[in-house]
Design an enzyme around this catalytic site. Structure first.
Site, PDB file in Angstrom:
ATOM      1  N   SER A 144       0.918  -1.138   0.051  1.00  0.00           N
ATOM      2  CA  SER A 144       0.265  -0.060  -0.338  1.00  0.00           C
ATOM      3  C   SER A 144       1.292   1.352  -0.345  1.00  0.00           C
ATOM      4  O   SER A 144       1.661   1.141   0.350  1.00  0.00           O
ATOM      5  CB  SER A 144      -0.668   0.103   1.593  1.00  0.00           C
ATOM      6  OG  SER A 144      -1.475   1.195   1.314  1.00  0.00           O
ATOM      7  N   TYR A 157      -1.407   0.837  10.391  1.00  0.00           N
ATOM      8  CA  TYR A 157      -1.694   0.196   9.434  1.00  0.00           C
ATOM      9  C   TYR A 157      -0.716   0.468   8.797  1.00  0.00           C
ATOM     10  O   TYR A 157      -0.454  -0.185   8.155  1.00  0.00           O
ATOM     11  CB  TYR A 157      -3.155   0.650   8.792  1.00  0.00           C
ATOM     12  CG  TYR A 157      -3.183   0.493   7.095  1.00  0.00           C
ATOM     13  CD1 TYR A 157      -3.287  -1.208   6.735  1.00  0.00           C
ATOM     14  CD2 TYR A 157      -3.014   1.104   5.999  1.00  0.00           C
ATOM     15  CE1 TYR A 157      -3.642  -1.691   5.888  1.00  0.00           C
ATOM     16  CE2 TYR A 157      -3.147   0.498   4.704  1.00  0.00           C
ATOM     17  CZ  TYR A 157      -3.959  -0.395   4.992  1.00  0.00           C
ATOM     18  OH  TYR A 157      -3.398  -0.863   3.555  1.00  0.00           O
TER      19      TYR A 157
END
Length: 251
Positions: A144, A157
């Site tokens: 990501s 995250y």
């Protein structure tokens, strides 16, 4: 083995209900992929995903797999590779968590880290060893852009994805020259169930767009894929901003 156009004939998805993974599987099945393994926790959603792909003409099997149980990974994935060669392994499991809540509940933050990083390290190494043993194949790792630089809004995250990204890059270097290809995919904000209800970030994308980029990356044997491609330039600039400036940005 892959066909003359670089399309895999067989695909193993780790995280068999991931929207990005299923969009990728549908795209590859439409091209030439014929055998798909969906690995995930047994559930109606997993069986439903398998049924959809069967409806597209693929031979689909499911295998019980839990990212949070690394001790089971070798046995679970070994069953798949024992059935024959796997051309592509797509490591697609992960959880976003709830930053504000997880800061107050450290065990929840640990679960995010264990799923996104520890579980991926285990599954990635088991898959890489199996691919190396057969002498060919690609390991596609869904990272990501959140891993490029920690943001106040999602640093739990983001830190787990940063670890995963570094691991996958190093694994790719370790496997260079063995016939096994590692590709890191860095999507931005993806409109999906996981992000439903969250404020959409600039340059948002879709599972289908990520799937298209993955297919193209496999054809080119790319090592890093940004989705959309403009994020490569954006994140290069953000990565080098002084911390005092970055902290004041509305990100």
């Amino acid at each position: 083995m892959k066909d003359a156009f670089g399309i895999p004939q067989s695909l193993l998805v780790l995280g068999g209900t991931s929207e990005i993974a299923l969009a990728t599987a549908r795209r590859l099945v439409a091209r030439r992929t014929r055998t798909v393994w969906l690995a995930g926790r047994p559930s109606p959603a997993l069986e439903g995903a398998a049924g959809q792909l069967r409806g597209l003409g693929a031979e689909v099997r499911t295998v019980a797999f839990d990212a949070l149980d690394p001790e089971s990974h070798e046995a679970a994935l070994g069953k798949v590779f024992a059935e024959g060669d796997v051309d592509v392994v797509l490591l697609a499991f992960g959880i976003l968590g709830d930053q504000a809540h997880d800061e107050r509940e450290p065990l929840n933050a640990v679960r995010v880290a264990q799923t996104n990083y520890t579980g991926a390290v285990s599954a990635g190494l088991v898959s890489a060893r199996a691919l190396q043993a057969q002498g060919h194949g690609s390991l596609v790792v869904l990272s990501s852009v959140a891993g490029e630089r920690a943001r106040r809004a999602n640093f739990i995250y983001g830190s787990s994805k940063a670890g995963l990204d570094a691991f996958a890059q190093g694994l790719g270097d370790a496997l260079h020259g063995t016939g096994v290809h590692v590709m890191v995919v860095r999507p931005g904000f993806v409109r999906s169930r996981m992000t439903a209800g969250r404020e959409e970030a600039p340059l948002a994308t879709t599972p289908e767009a990520v799937a298209t980029a993955i297919e193209l990356g496999l054809r080119r044997r790319a090592e890093t894929v940004w989705v959309p491609g403009a994020l490569r330039v954006v994140m290069s600039a953000l990565r080098h901003l002084p911390r005092a400036v970055f902290r004041r940005l509305p990100v």
